[in-house]
Design a protein around this motif. Structure first.
Motif, short mmCIF file in Angstrom:
data_model
loop_
_atom_site.label_atom_id
_atom_site.label_comp_id
_atom_site.label_asym_id
_atom_site.label_seq_id
_atom_site.Cartn_x
_atom_site.Cartn_y
_atom_site.Cartn_z
N ASN A 159 26.12 -16.91 43.04
CA ASN A 159 25.61 -16.98 44.40
C ASN A 159 26.07 -18.25 45.10
O ASN A 159 26.47 -18.22 46.27
CB ASN A 159 24.08 -16.89 44.41
CG ASN A 159 23.54 -16.68 45.80
OD1 ASN A 159 23.69 -15.60 46.38
ND2 ASN A 159 22.92 -17.71 46.35
N ALA A 208 29.57 -9.54 43.98
CA ALA A 208 30.09 -10.86 44.36
C ALA A 208 31.53 -11.02 43.89
O ALA A 208 32.39 -11.51 44.64
CB ALA A 208 29.21 -11.96 43.77
N TYR A 225 24.51 -6.59 48.62
CA TYR A 225 24.30 -7.73 47.72
C TYR A 225 22.88 -8.27 47.88
O TYR A 225 22.17 -8.47 46.90
CB TYR A 225 25.35 -8.81 48.04
CG TYR A 225 25.19 -10.08 47.25
CD1 TYR A 225 25.74 -10.19 45.98
CD2 TYR A 225 24.52 -11.18 47.78
CE1 TYR A 225 25.62 -11.36 45.25
CE2 TYR A 225 24.39 -12.34 47.06
CZ TYR A 225 24.94 -12.43 45.80
OH TYR A 225 24.81 -13.60 45.07
N VAL A 231 19.72 -8.58 45.18
CA VAL A 231 19.12 -9.88 44.90
C VAL A 231 17.62 -9.85 45.17
O VAL A 231 16.82 -10.34 44.37
CB VAL A 231 19.81 -10.99 45.73
CG1 VAL A 231 19.09 -12.32 45.58
CG2 VAL A 231 21.27 -11.12 45.31
N MET A 237 21.12 -16.41 50.97
CA MET A 237 22.03 -15.27 50.98
C MET A 237 23.31 -15.60 51.74
O MET A 237 23.25 -16.14 52.83
CB MET A 237 21.37 -14.07 51.68
CG MET A 237 20.26 -13.42 50.90
SD MET A 237 20.86 -12.62 49.41
CE MET A 237 20.21 -13.75 48.21
#
Length: 195
Positions: free
Chosen positions: A82, A143, A161, A165, A191
């Motif tokens: 991330n 990712a 994504y 999450v 994010m």
């Protein structure tokens, strides 16, 4: 004007359908494991908690220890991915390699979790934990794909994504609540966005 509205509406529906199809595809497991790989996996030293005659207390303690280890490793790998994705516009080839390594590490953590035998009282917790690892794994895979092919990235990809999450965070929170533990989570993670 009516034709333009119809065409844009149709395009929007098609984009949503494609997004749903891609999300569904991320949840599909590859059921065909090559025989050589299956033999290799079965020969590796496993982190599975063996059934022992030492009693439920020891099994429970070992289960909690393994959950903590797997969760810590999974969260660390995800958080690294991330953090790299937050620098999306400045990713290097090394970042892409690390994103792939994190994705593969999360795949391995899922395998380790699959080998656990939760005590009966933790079966609901295990389900939440398993869902969390699945979502972390899929987010890390996405990712990596976004970084490996940045030209094709869309806001819908980043929204997918974020969905994974958010769900992973919720499942990790539920798992911790049931266990009465404060294992590492992804609460408060920022994010990434496209553009």
């Amino acid at each position: 004007m009516k034709t333009f509205v119809r065409v844009t509406t149709l395009l929007a529906v098609l984009v949503l359908c494609l997004d749903a199809y891609l999300l569904y595809g991320f949840y599909q497991e590859d059921r065909a494991i090559p025989e050589a790989r299956a033999v290799k996996v079965s020969n590796q030293v496993s982190h599975q908690i063996p059934n022992r005659d030492g009693g439920a207390g020891r099994d429970q303690a070992e289960y909690l220890d393994r959950i903590g280890e797997i969760q810590a490793g999974s969260v660390d790998a995800f958080l690294d991915s991330n953090a790299r994705l937050l620098r999306y516009d400045n990713l290097t080839a090394e970042d892409v390699d690390e994103l792939e390594a994190n994705y593969l590490a999360l795949k391995d953590y899922r395998r380790q979790a699959d080998e656990l035998s939760p005590p009966e009282k933790y079966e609901g917790q295990y389900e939440s934990f398993d869902f969390a690892l699945g979502d972390l794994h899929y987010a890390a895979e996405l990712a990596y794909r976004l970084a490996a092919d940045p030209i094709s990235a869309t806001q819908a990809d980043f929204d997918a994504y974020a969905l994974h999450v958010d769900r992973a965070g919720e499942h990790l929170r539920r798992s911790n609540e049931v266990l009465g533990r404060e294992f590492e989570t992804i609460e408060g993670v920022r994010m990434p966005t496209v553009g």
